[in-house]
Design an enzyme around this catalytic site. Structure first.
Site, short mmCIF file in Angstrom:
data_model
loop_
_atom_site.label_atom_id
_atom_site.label_comp_id
_atom_site.label_asym_id
_atom_site.label_seq_id
_atom_site.Cartn_x
_atom_site.Cartn_y
_atom_site.Cartn_z
N HIS A 135 36.23 43.65 42.49
CA HIS A 135 34.47 43.37 42.76
C HIS A 135 34.72 44.15 44.40
CE1 HIS A 135 31.62 40.70 40.91
NE2 HIS A 135 32.86 39.13 40.72
N ASP A 142 28.85 40.38 37.86
CA ASP A 142 29.08 39.17 37.41
C ASP A 142 27.14 38.62 37.49
OD1 ASP A 142 30.81 38.37 38.60
OD2 ASP A 142 30.37 37.60 40.10
N GLU A 200 35.37 32.97 33.73
CA GLU A 200 33.81 32.45 33.88
C GLU A 200 33.11 34.13 33.04
OE1 GLU A 200 34.78 32.82 38.84
OE2 GLU A 200 33.93 34.59 37.93
N HIS A 203 31.29 37.28 34.48
CA HIS A 203 32.39 37.85 35.69
C HIS A 203 33.10 38.86 34.05
CE1 HIS A 203 34.90 39.46 38.24
NE2 HIS A 203 35.37 39.50 37.43
#
Length: 222
Positions: A135, A142, A200, A203
């Site tokens: 990120h 996300d 995740e 993500h």
């Protein structure tokens, strides 16, 4: 109350604790990385495609920190990643969906805050600031799906930012419809150069993330 904090903390205590950590994180600086990197070109997603929906939880109190850690509800990615995301969004439209983005580029200081807030047994869900997050490089996003006709977020096997096995990309629970929606999102993202993070389902890292440096620029300066 944030999921990663056990009782007996009260909400005011958590806010005070988060404030102290946020000040400390903003004062810290990421380590200098060796090597050559591409010149960053962070672009705002909705300027490229206004039909991409935003739900920037970190600009609100609806996140695991329990308070806003962004000053503005905006989403940025490096241009190649942003343009690939636009292609995904356009591909989903005939299926009745558009993308719902929770987060894109994240300043390094926020990554450090998340690491400091998260207990050891949950750290698989946050990035180590010593290594930096994808990120921070502007190459991770996300996101989920938005049902255009129903005008609502599509249900997935787990909630965004949930620190539990339901967040795993290969989690076998939930309903068949929820798993199908999660896997549909993954197929379309992978077809355009993104890879899911195993821990995740929401993500996704863009294929060229290693080519970009860690950044710590706040949204208001972009």
């Amino acid at each position: 109350m944030p999921r990663c904090f056990p009782k007996p903390y009260s909400l005011p205590q958590l806010w005070a604790f988060c404030t102290v950590l946020l000040v400390s994180s903003c004062a810290a600086r990421p380590l200098r990385e060796p090597g050559e990197f591409r010149a960053p070109e962070l672009v705002e997603l909705q300027r490229l495609d206004p039909t991409i929906r935003l739900d920037i939880r970190y600009a609100t109190s609806r996140n695991f920190a329990g308070r806003a850690v962004y000053t503005e509800a905006r989403a940025f990615l490096q241009r190649p990643a942003a343009e690939a995301l636009v292609r995904v969004n356009r591909e989903l439209a005939p299926l009745g969906y558009c993308l719902l983005v929770f987060d894109g580029y994240r300043p390094w200081s926020v990554t450090k805050l998340f690491w400091d807030l998260t207990p050891p047994e949950k750290k698989e869900f946050v990035a180590d600031p010593k290594k930096g997050s994808r990120h921070n490089r502007g190459c991770a996003v996300d996101l989920s799906l938005w049902d255009i006709a129903a005008n609502k977020e599509v249900a997935m096997p787990g909630e965004y930012d949930e620190m539990s096995p339901r967040s795993y990309a290969a989690y076998a629970g939930g309903t068949p419809g929820q798993r199908a929606a999660r896997d549909l999102l993954r197929r379309h993202m992978e077809a355009h150069g993104f890879a899911v993070l195993p821990a995740e389902w929401w993500h996704f890292d863009y294929q060229d993330w290693k080519a970009y440096p860690i950044q710590n620029i706040p949204f208001e300066k972009l």
